[in-house]
Design a protein around this motif. Structure first.
Motif, short mmCIF file in Angstrom:
data_model
loop_
_atom_site.label_atom_id
_atom_site.label_comp_id
_atom_site.label_asym_id
_atom_site.label_seq_id
_atom_site.Cartn_x
_atom_site.Cartn_y
_atom_site.Cartn_z
N SER A 255 0.41 -1.15 0.01
CA SER A 255 -0.20 -0.31 0.01
C SER A 255 0.76 0.96 0.33
O SER A 255 2.03 1.11 -0.08
CB SER A 255 -1.21 -0.10 1.62
OG SER A 255 0.19 0.04 2.37
N ARG A 256 0.03 2.22 -0.66
CA ARG A 256 1.26 4.02 -0.37
C ARG A 256 1.27 3.97 0.63
O ARG A 256 3.18 4.49 0.84
CB ARG A 256 0.06 4.68 -1.06
CG ARG A 256 0.56 5.80 -0.75
CD ARG A 256 1.82 6.06 -2.00
NE ARG A 256 2.98 6.96 -2.29
CZ ARG A 256 3.66 7.35 -2.73
NH1 ARG A 256 4.57 5.78 -2.89
NH2 ARG A 256 4.64 8.33 -2.63
N ILE B 60 5.72 4.79 1.67
CA ILE B 60 6.12 5.41 1.87
C ILE B 60 7.19 5.47 3.19
O ILE B 60 8.28 5.48 3.98
CB ILE B 60 5.58 6.90 2.12
CG1 ILE B 60 4.41 7.09 1.79
CG2 ILE B 60 6.22 7.50 2.94
CD1 ILE B 60 3.14 8.13 1.37
N GLY B 61 6.77 4.22 4.28
CA GLY B 61 7.84 3.81 5.17
C GLY B 61 8.90 3.38 4.96
O GLY B 61 9.53 3.51 5.21
N TYR B 62 8.80 2.34 3.83
CA TYR B 62 9.82 1.58 3.37
C TYR B 62 10.53 2.50 3.30
O TYR B 62 12.01 2.00 2.95
CB TYR B 62 9.91 0.23 3.11
CG TYR B 62 9.27 0.18 1.70
CD1 TYR B 62 10.60 0.29 0.88
CD2 TYR B 62 7.84 -0.10 0.96
CE1 TYR B 62 10.23 0.24 -0.68
CE2 TYR B 62 7.74 -0.55 -0.66
CZ TYR B 62 9.15 -0.05 -1.47
OH TYR B 62 9.15 -0.63 -2.23
N LEU C 238 8.35 -4.18 -9.15
CA LEU C 238 6.26 -4.64 -10.22
C LEU C 238 5.91 -3.43 -9.11
O LEU C 238 5.16 -2.80 -10.31
CB LEU C 238 6.35 -5.54 -9.10
CG LEU C 238 4.21 -6.26 -9.69
CD1 LEU C 238 4.60 -5.79 -11.17
CD2 LEU C 238 4.06 -7.41 -9.64
N ALA C 239 6.10 -2.66 -7.77
CA ALA C 239 5.60 -1.87 -7.20
C ALA C 239 5.50 -0.21 -8.31
O ALA C 239 5.23 0.15 -8.90
CB ALA C 239 5.10 -1.47 -6.36
N ASP C 240 6.72 -0.16 -8.18
CA ASP C 240 7.93 0.98 -9.04
C ASP C 240 7.48 1.02 -10.64
O ASP C 240 7.24 2.14 -10.79
CB ASP C 240 9.44 0.78 -8.55
CG ASP C 240 9.98 2.14 -8.72
OD1 ASP C 240 9.50 3.59 -8.83
OD2 ASP C 240 11.11 2.29 -9.70
N ALA D 51 13.84 -7.93 5.40
CA ALA D 51 12.89 -7.81 6.54
C ALA D 51 11.96 -6.17 6.59
O ALA D 51 10.36 -7.11 6.96
CB ALA D 51 13.33 -8.10 8.65
N GLY D 52 12.58 -5.74 6.56
CA GLY D 52 10.98 -4.14 6.28
C GLY D 52 10.26 -4.67 5.30
O GLY D 52 9.12 -3.78 5.12
N ILE D 53 10.33 -5.23 3.97
CA ILE D 53 9.20 -5.05 2.91
C ILE D 53 8.42 -6.07 3.29
O ILE D 53 7.57 -6.16 3.18
CB ILE D 53 10.29 -5.65 1.88
CG1 ILE D 53 11.74 -4.64 1.61
CG2 ILE D 53 8.86 -5.81 0.66
CD1 ILE D 53 11.17 -3.44 0.65
N ALA D 54 8.84 -7.34 4.38
CA ALA D 54 8.17 -8.27 4.35
C ALA D 54 6.95 -7.73 5.59
O ALA D 54 5.58 -7.93 5.32
CB ALA D 54 9.22 -9.27 4.87
N THR D 55 7.39 -7.41 6.64
CA THR D 55 7.14 -6.18 8.02
C THR D 55 5.85 -5.39 6.98
O THR D 55 4.63 -5.43 7.23
CB THR D 55 7.56 -5.58 8.43
OG1 THR D 55 8.41 -6.05 9.18
CG2 THR D 55 6.85 -5.22 9.12
N ALA D 56 6.55 -4.80 5.31
CA ALA D 56 5.31 -3.79 5.38
C ALA D 56 4.83 -4.08 4.81
O ALA D 56 3.01 -3.98 4.49
CB ALA D 56 6.05 -2.91 3.69
N VAL D 57 5.16 -5.97 3.80
CA VAL D 57 3.46 -6.40 2.73
C VAL D 57 2.42 -6.57 3.91
O VAL D 57 1.78 -7.27 4.41
CB VAL D 57 4.18 -8.08 2.36
CG1 VAL D 57 3.30 -8.51 1.67
CG2 VAL D 57 5.23 -6.86 0.63
N ALA D 58 2.99 -7.63 5.16
CA ALA D 58 2.32 -8.24 6.10
C ALA D 58 1.96 -7.44 6.43
O ALA D 58 0.13 -8.04 7.33
CB ALA D 58 3.11 -8.41 7.40
N LEU D 59 2.28 -6.12 7.69
CA LEU D 59 0.97 -4.92 7.66
C LEU D 59 0.13 -4.66 6.40
O LEU D 59 -1.28 -4.09 6.98
CB LEU D 59 2.26 -3.83 8.16
CG LEU D 59 3.21 -3.62 9.23
CD1 LEU D 59 3.81 -3.12 9.29
CD2 LEU D 59 2.37 -3.76 10.65
N SER D 60 0.48 -4.65 4.93
CA SER D 60 -0.69 -4.01 3.81
C SER D 60 -1.96 -5.67 4.47
O SER D 60 -3.31 -4.88 4.22
CB SER D 60 -0.16 -4.02 2.25
OG SER D 60 1.07 -2.25 2.83
N VAL D 61 -1.58 -6.04 3.96
CA VAL D 61 -2.18 -7.69 4.16
C VAL D 61 -3.10 -7.50 5.90
O VAL D 61 -4.29 -7.71 5.55
CB VAL D 61 -1.51 -8.86 3.46
CG1 VAL D 61 -2.62 -9.64 4.39
CG2 VAL D 61 -1.42 -9.36 2.64
#
Length: 563
Positions: A132-133, A137-139, A267-269, A401-411
């Motif tokens: 998500s946006r 922004i966070g990562y 992909l997102a970029d 780990a940050g990317i994994a966190t970002a995906v997990a939090l988005s879901v």
């Protein structure tokens, strides 16, 4: 059919000779940016600078054949560099064998290319929505901080070893007083200032090129190499022979996670960058073909000691401003680099290392989006918290780990909205058509004995208990009808259907009728298909809320009352 998967063929057949001067000029201008950035982003990834040039050449050539966009420019990327470095450090340690690092990075590109190509063929572009946006922004802010800390020692003329952001920062602070090379720092800061000032004041002037040429000239005039300034040194001439990355099965297993993270970010970029530039010219984005194009680019670079690539908004903007009309611009840029490596491989031997650090630092500043964080804080605190968590994941743990966190939090955020959706009662508001939220309009009129209840989500296993709990609470207020304003309910699964069956019988035993209004036909069809043991009474379904309200009033003679 072939044109669909190989857009380069169509581009060749439809090419106009009038475009040639613009493409040639734009390609030469682009090459002045590609060379220093390619080398700088290779060092950011923990790889020899020359690999950045190999990567740049072959990703541009491959995308020209398989990429659908006319002007999109691919190459090494500042947002992917720390991710690649994190994978390599995790497998090799802080001081691994350079040749082994190159092989692993090429394996990473190979896996990333396969994932992107398969995703494109299978039409899995929706995977980009996992980021998500707010989490982006966070990562990205976390990446900017990671890059800043990793490049500061190089700017000051020394190097540090650290397994984490904190360790690197502590090592940098300890080394500033004793290991700083003043001349190297002067060169790096001057180069960074030139790049940033020209970007702001004269954006059409290639600040990176000015800084690079100026630094090389300073080295030759003042013999800076003899005063503690580290230089790139001579680059290998020519190109490596194409070959698959030298990997063993255990390497592949360890690289898959990193490749998946890079695939998501790339992909997102790509989708966002391609959409932005296509919108300027009124073109449509072919998302699935974009994935195939970038997948092909990654596959190509993996054969020539390259590393994962993505689209570059800044380089695409440079090409567009220079007049680029087609992907011939990228081909010209790649050909220029080839000529340089074959004819004059020593051209950049006197380029100071601090200048590469300055190039990367300038890129990191473009990744940072502090105003975006402030905006999230003002607009929606929960999404600010998601951004902050992604930032902390990247900064305190590591990039992957940050990317994994970002995906997990988005879901998790999506699931949270479905689990606890917005619910409200509706009432009649003077001067407004229809029925409205009584939370917003507390003076809305109600009908005695009737509750209008709206549930703003699909009704599924995750929120069936929430729905039942709220309806039971409403039943406790003593109505004879509970009308569900069901337009927002876009789906009902079998768990929720069983719950509705039980709830309908439970309310019926209390003398309360459960009624649905505005339930969509596909959802109603699903309920019928489930063949419940005690199906809901067809007479309890109405096309509109008004029909349900008028049926209740006709039966009871109730009139609207203000509370």
């Amino acid at each position: 059919m072939l044109d669909r998967w190989v857009p380069g063929l169509r581009a060749v057949r439809s090419y106009r000779v009038a475009w040639l001067p613009r493409d040639l000029t734009a390609g030469l201008v682009l090459a002045t940016l590609l060379v220093p950035q390619g080398m700088a982003y290779a060092t950011l990834a923990g790889l020899p600078p020359i690999t950045g040039l190999y990567t740049t050449v072959f990703c541009l050539l491959a995308y020209a054949v398989f990429g659908p966009s006319r002007v999109l420019v691919l190459g090494p990327d500042s947002s992917l560099g720390p991710m690649i470095a994190a994978v390599l450090v995790g497998l090799l340690g802080a001081n691994g064998d350079p040749a082994r690092a190159v092989a692993l990075a090429s394996g990473l590109a190979l896996l990333t290319g396969l994932m992107l190509t398969i995703a494109g063929v299978a039409k899995l572009g929706f995977l980009a929505d996992l980021l998500s946006r707010p989490t982006q922004i966070g990562y990205l802010n976390g990446l900017a901080l990671t890059i800043l800390v990793s490049q500061l020692p190089k700017l000051f003329g020394f190097s540090v070893d650290g397994g984490s952001l904190t360790a690197e920062f502590v090592a940098f602070v300890r080394g500033v007083g004793t290991r700083t090379e003043p001349i190297a720092l002067l060169v790096g800061v001057a180069g960074l200032a030139v790049i940033l000032v020209l970007q702001r004041v004269l954006p059409r002037v290639p600040g990176v090129l000015v800084a690079v040429v100026g630094a090389i000239a300073a080295v030759k005039v003042f013999d800076l190499g003899a005063h503690g300034v580290r230089l790139i040194g001579p680059l290998p001439g020519g190109f490596p022979s194409p070959q698959l990355p030298s990997l063993v099965l255990s390497d592949v297993a360890l690289l898959v996670g990193g490749a998946f993270g890079i695939t998501l970010v790339s992909l997102a970029d790509t989708i966002s960058t391609a959409s932005a530039f296509a919108a300027r010219h009124g073109r449509q984005v072919r998302g699935n073909q974009e994935m195939v194009g970038i997948g092909a680019a990654n596959l190509a670079v993996s054969l020539f000691q390259g590393f994962p690539v993505s689209t570059s908004g800044s380089r695409t903007a440079v090409a567009e401003r220079a007049g680029a009309k087609t992907q011939l611009t990228g081909v010209v840029g790649a050909a220029t680099i080839v000529v340089m490596l074959v004819v004059a491989p020593g051209l950049l031997r006197d380029l100071p290392q601090p200048i590469l650090a300055a190039v990367v630092l300038a890129a990191s500043l473009s990744l940072a989006d502090l105003p975006g964080l402030v905006r999230l804080w003002r607009q929606r605190r929960i999404e600010f918290a998601l951004a902050l968590a992604a930032f902390v994941g990247v900064a305190l743990f590591d990039v992957l780990a940050g990317i994994a966190t970002a995906v997990a939090l988005s879901v998790a955020n999506v699931f949270r909205r479905v689990w606890w959706p917005y619910q409200t009662e509706l009432g009649l508001v003077d001067g407004l058509d229809g029925y409205h939220d009584v939370t917003v309009h507390p003076d809305a009129a109600r009908l005695p004995g009737l509750v209008l209840y709206r549930f703003d989500a699909p009704l599924i296993f995750a929120n069936a208990r929430t729905f039942r709990h709220e309806v039971r609470a409403l039943a406790g207020t003593g109505p004879t009808w509970i009308v569900v304003a069901a337009e927002p309910i876009t789906d009902i699964d079998t768990t929720a259907a069983d719950m509705l069956e039980d709830l309908d019988q439970e309310l019926g035993a209390q003398g309360i009728t459960l009624v649905f209004a505005e339930l969509k036909n596909p959802v109603r069809t699903k309920l019928n298909h489930y063949a419940l043991a005690h199906p809901l009474d067809p007479a309890h379904f109405f096309h509109t809320l008004r029909e349900a309200v008028e049926a209740f009033r006709a039966r009871t003679g109730a009139e609207w009352e203000h509370r």
